[in-house]
Design a protein around this motif. Structure first.
Motif, PDB file in Angstrom:
ATOM      1  N   ARG A 107       8.641  -9.507  20.234  1.00  0.00           N
ATOM      2  CA  ARG A 107       7.271  -9.056  19.990  1.00  0.00           C
ATOM      3  C   ARG A 107       7.354  -7.714  19.286  1.00  0.00           C
ATOM      4  O   ARG A 107       8.122  -6.828  19.683  1.00  0.00           O
ATOM      5  CB  ARG A 107       6.491  -8.925  21.295  1.00  0.00           C
ATOM      6  N   SER A 108       6.598  -7.579  18.219  1.00  0.00           N
ATOM      7  CA  SER A 108       6.622  -6.342  17.452  1.00  0.00           C
ATOM      8  C   SER A 108       5.204  -6.008  17.007  1.00  0.00           C
ATOM      9  O   SER A 108       4.237  -6.624  17.461  1.00  0.00           O
ATOM     10  CB  SER A 108       7.566  -6.482  16.247  1.00  0.00           C
ATOM     11  N   GLY A 109       5.085  -5.021  16.134  1.00  0.00           N
ATOM     12  CA  GLY A 109       3.762  -4.589  15.727  1.00  0.00           C
ATOM     13  C   GLY A 109       3.738  -4.016  14.324  1.00  0.00           C
ATOM     14  O   GLY A 109       4.776  -3.814  13.678  1.00  0.00           O
ATOM     15  N   TYR A 110       2.535  -3.757  13.852  1.00  0.00           N
ATOM     16  CA  TYR A 110       2.342  -3.085  12.570  1.00  0.00           C
ATOM     17  C   TYR A 110       2.672  -1.601  12.724  1.00  0.00           C
ATOM     18  O   TYR A 110       2.510  -1.028  13.801  1.00  0.00           O
ATOM     19  CB  TYR A 110       0.912  -3.275  12.074  1.00  0.00           C
ATOM     20  N   VAL A 111       3.144  -1.037  11.639  1.00  0.00           N
ATOM     21  CA  VAL A 111       3.563   0.364  11.655  1.00  0.00           C
ATOM     22  C   VAL A 111       2.982   1.098  10.452  1.00  0.00           C
ATOM     23  O   VAL A 111       2.673   0.488   9.421  1.00  0.00           O
ATOM     24  CB  VAL A 111       5.102   0.497  11.626  1.00  0.00           C
ATOM     25  N   PHE A 112       2.851   2.397  10.603  1.00  0.00           N
ATOM     26  CA  PHE A 112       2.637   3.279   9.465  1.00  0.00           C
ATOM     27  C   PHE A 112       4.009   3.756   9.006  1.00  0.00           C
ATOM     28  O   PHE A 112       4.831   4.188   9.829  1.00  0.00           O
ATOM     29  CB  PHE A 112       1.787   4.490   9.847  1.00  0.00           C
ATOM     30  N   ALA A 194       2.232   3.747   4.064  1.00  0.00           N
ATOM     31  CA  ALA A 194       2.021   2.304   4.010  1.00  0.00           C
ATOM     32  C   ALA A 194       1.719   1.822   5.421  1.00  0.00           C
ATOM     33  O   ALA A 194       2.168   2.421   6.404  1.00  0.00           O
ATOM     34  CB  ALA A 194       3.257   1.593   3.460  1.00  0.00           C
ATOM     35  N   ALA A 195       0.955   0.749   5.507  1.00  0.00           N
ATOM     36  CA  ALA A 195       0.673   0.095   6.788  1.00  0.00           C
ATOM     37  C   ALA A 195       1.213  -1.328   6.687  1.00  0.00           C
ATOM     38  O   ALA A 195       0.656  -2.159   5.970  1.00  0.00           O
ATOM     39  CB  ALA A 195      -0.820   0.089   7.084  1.00  0.00           C
ATOM     40  N   LEU A 196       2.331  -1.600   7.375  1.00  0.00           N
ATOM     41  CA  LEU A 196       3.068  -2.844   7.194  1.00  0.00           C
ATOM     42  C   LEU A 196       3.484  -3.439   8.536  1.00  0.00           C
ATOM     43  O   LEU A 196       3.559  -2.741   9.544  1.00  0.00           O
ATOM     44  CB  LEU A 196       4.316  -2.598   6.344  1.00  0.00           C
ATOM     45  N   VAL A 205      13.061   0.709   5.371  1.00  0.00           N
ATOM     46  CA  VAL A 205      12.916   2.070   5.894  1.00  0.00           C
ATOM     47  C   VAL A 205      14.290   2.632   6.220  1.00  0.00           C
ATOM     48  O   VAL A 205      14.626   3.774   5.867  1.00  0.00           O
ATOM     49  CB  VAL A 205      12.007   2.082   7.139  1.00  0.00           C
ATOM     50  N   ASN A 206      15.123   1.840   6.873  1.00  0.00           N
ATOM     51  CA  ASN A 206      16.454   2.302   7.264  1.00  0.00           C
ATOM     52  C   ASN A 206      17.381   2.504   6.071  1.00  0.00           C
ATOM     53  O   ASN A 206      18.274   3.362   6.104  1.00  0.00           O
ATOM     54  CB  ASN A 206      17.087   1.303   8.239  1.00  0.00           C
ATOM     55  N   GLN A 207      17.187   1.733   4.994  1.00  0.00           N
ATOM     56  CA  GLN A 207      18.054   1.828   3.824  1.00  0.00           C
ATOM     57  C   GLN A 207      17.593   2.887   2.829  1.00  0.00           C
ATOM     58  O   GLN A 207      18.332   3.214   1.892  1.00  0.00           O
ATOM     59  CB  GLN A 207      18.111   0.465   3.115  1.00  0.00           C
ATOM     60  N   SER A 208      16.415   3.425   3.015  1.00  0.00           N
ATOM     61  CA  SER A 208      15.855   4.360   2.042  1.00  0.00           C
ATOM     62  C   SER A 208      16.688   5.634   1.950  1.00  0.00           C
ATOM     63  O   SER A 208      17.003   6.267   2.965  1.00  0.00           O
ATOM     64  CB  SER A 208      14.419   4.722   2.429  1.00  0.00           C
ATOM     65  N   PRO A 209      17.049   6.077   0.725  1.00  0.00           N
ATOM     66  CA  PRO A 209      17.762   7.352   0.576  1.00  0.00           C
ATOM     67  C   PRO A 209      16.873   8.545   0.929  1.00  0.00           C
ATOM     68  O   PRO A 209      17.381   9.604   1.292  1.00  0.00           O
ATOM     69  CB  PRO A 209      18.166   7.359  -0.904  1.00  0.00           C
ATOM     70  N   THR A 210      15.564   8.347   0.828  1.00  0.00           N
ATOM     71  CA  THR A 210      14.612   9.365   1.265  1.00  0.00           C
ATOM     72  C   THR A 210      14.278   9.087   2.722  1.00  0.00           C
ATOM     73  O   THR A 210      13.814   7.985   3.047  1.00  0.00           O
ATOM     74  CB  THR A 210      13.321   9.318   0.432  1.00  0.00           C
ATOM     75  N   PRO A 211      14.508  10.020   3.632  1.00  0.00           N
ATOM     76  CA  PRO A 211      14.232   9.747   5.047  1.00  0.00           C
ATOM     77  C   PRO A 211      12.766   9.374   5.290  1.00  0.00           C
ATOM     78  O   PRO A 211      11.845  10.089   4.872  1.00  0.00           O
ATOM     79  CB  PRO A 211      14.586  11.071   5.738  1.00  0.00           C
ATOM     80  N   LEU A 212      12.580   8.242   5.932  1.00  0.00           N
ATOM     81  CA  LEU A 212      11.247   7.741   6.248  1.00  0.00           C
ATOM     82  C   LEU A 212      11.128   7.537   7.753  1.00  0.00           C
ATOM     83  O   LEU A 212      12.141   7.406   8.458  1.00  0.00           O
ATOM     84  CB  LEU A 212      10.987   6.404   5.538  1.00  0.00           C
ATOM     85  N   VAL A 213       9.911   7.479   8.233  1.00  0.00           N
ATOM     86  CA  VAL A 213       9.675   7.209   9.646  1.00  0.00           C
ATOM     87  C   VAL A 213       8.665   6.077   9.776  1.00  0.00           C
ATOM     88  O   VAL A 213       7.768   5.926   8.946  1.00  0.00           O
ATOM     89  CB  VAL A 213       9.167   8.456  10.405  1.00  0.00           C
ATOM     90  N   MET A 214       8.846   5.290  10.818  1.00  0.00           N
ATOM     91  CA  MET A 214       7.879   4.257  11.170  1.00  0.00           C
ATOM     92  C   MET A 214       7.150   4.703  12.436  1.00  0.00           C
ATOM     93  O   MET A 214       7.789   5.056  13.427  1.00  0.00           O
ATOM     94  CB  MET A 214       8.562   2.913  11.433  1.00  0.00           C
ATOM     95  N   THR A 215       5.836   4.656  12.398  1.00  0.00           N
ATOM     96  CA  THR A 215       5.025   4.985  13.561  1.00  0.00           C
ATOM     97  C   THR A 215       4.318   3.715  14.020  1.00  0.00           C
ATOM     98  O   THR A 215       3.500   3.155  13.274  1.00  0.00           O
ATOM     99  CB  THR A 215       3.977   6.063  13.225  1.00  0.00           C
ATOM    100  N   LEU A 216       4.655   3.240  15.202  1.00  0.00           N
ATOM    101  CA  LEU A 216       4.054   2.013  15.701  1.00  0.00           C
ATOM    102  C   LEU A 216       2.562   2.221  15.931  1.00  0.00           C
ATOM    103  O   LEU A 216       2.142   3.175  16.588  1.00  0.00           O
ATOM    104  CB  LEU A 216       4.731   1.593  17.014  1.00  0.00           C
ATOM    105  N   ILE A 217       1.747   1.328  15.370  1.00  0.00           N
ATOM    106  CA  ILE A 217       0.303   1.419  15.531  1.00  0.00           C
ATOM    107  C   ILE A 217      -0.076   0.802  16.876  1.00  0.00           C
ATOM    108  O   ILE A 217       0.303  -0.337  17.158  1.00  0.00           O
ATOM    109  CB  ILE A 217      -0.428   0.683  14.396  1.00  0.00           C
TER     110      ILE A 217
END
Length: 280
Positions: A107-112, A194-196, A205-217
């Motif tokens: 079970r997972s969810g949408y993230v920002f 992005a909302a995905l 997100v994990n492979q991005s050379p620019t550090p990104l974060v996922m925030t669980l909605i």
């Protein structure tokens, strides 16, 4: 015929078929309906995380995995699974009415998705940054679209949304929004966020050379009319409605290999949430 199948299944359960031992299944091959090019889920090179999960299922059942690849997600259940060209399909919503569905295997969810250095205050769709952002990447037809409409940002993002697929017409064709492209829009700074769907975004997100974060909605969003808009969903394996014996086998595998399944999902970086307490 079905009674005979159930008897055979019971015998296999008693023989320890799920342990990956030397006993052969009634069928040596398990045919899996799979996307030819829908990453990060599946492709013909078997690079998707659903490909890895299917291989784990095959090992547990002591059956060789054979893929039957489809190109358009709108009709594959009708044209492939229902016609017996394959036995199972990974990654369907729990309780999908078109098929028998197993217990959910995650079970997972949408993230920002946002840049780490932006340090955005993103807690929910009420966050102020969503009202000020110049560009928000999202996939039409998802809960993100519903909430973009609810906060009054859908219309002013319409042209940008069309740019993401090259202004393709949606009439009578499948238009694919690539999760990798939407994540790269954020990484490059072209979009503020992005909302995905978390499982679709996590790899990129994990492979991005620019550090990104996922925030669980959080799963507590409502439209302007007060109706709830779900953001957390459970995922199951789909089986033809005339094959409850295979369903029972798969449910046993999901129980017995839950640790290995979770390890694969966590390796992918997928945000996991607990099943509802009333889930059976």
């Amino acid at each position: 015929m079905q009674a005979n199948k159930l008897v055979i299944t019971a015998a296999l359960l008693g023989a320890g078929w799920f342990s990956g031992g030397s006993e052969a299944s009634v069928n040596d091959t398990l045919k899996v309906c799979a996307a030819a090019d829908e990453m990060p889920y599946s492709n013909q090179k078997e690079e998707g995380f659903e490909n890895k999960l299917a291989q784990l299922i095959g090992k547990a059942l002591n059956r060789k995995i054979e893929y039957v690849f489809w190109q358009d997600p709108r009709y594959y259940i009708r044209d492939f699974l229902d016609k017996g060209l394959c036995d199972i399909t990974m990654g369907v919503d729990k309780d999908d009415p078109r098929v028998l569905t197993t217990k959910s295997y995650y079970r997972s969810g949408y993230v920002f998705v946002s840049r780490e250095d932006a340090d955005l205050d993103l807690e929910n769709w009420d966050s102020e940054v969503l009202r000020k952002a110049n560009r928000i990447a999202f996939v039409p037809g998802t809960p993100a679209e519903v909430m973009m409409r609810a906060i009054g940002r859908y219309n002013d993002m319409f042209n940008y949304s069309q740019e993401l697929v090259g202004f393709k017409s949606r009439r009578n064709q499948y238009v694919k929004y690539e999760p990798s492209k939407l994540v790269s829009e954020v990484a490059s700074g072209h979009a503020e966020l992005a909302a995905l769907w978390g499982p679709a975004a996590a790899r990129y997100v994990n492979q991005s050379p620019t550090p990104l974060v996922m925030t669980l909605i959080p799963d507590n969003n409502v439209r302007a009319d007060g109706q709830k808009v779900g953001h957390h969903y459970s995922t199951s394996i789909g089986v033809r409605k005339d094959d409850p014996a295979l369903l029972a086998q798969l449910n046993r595998v999901i129980e017995d290999y839950s640790g290995e399944i979770t390890d694969l999902l966590e390796e992918e970086g997928i945000p996991l949430v607990d099943e509802p307490e009333n889930d059976e």
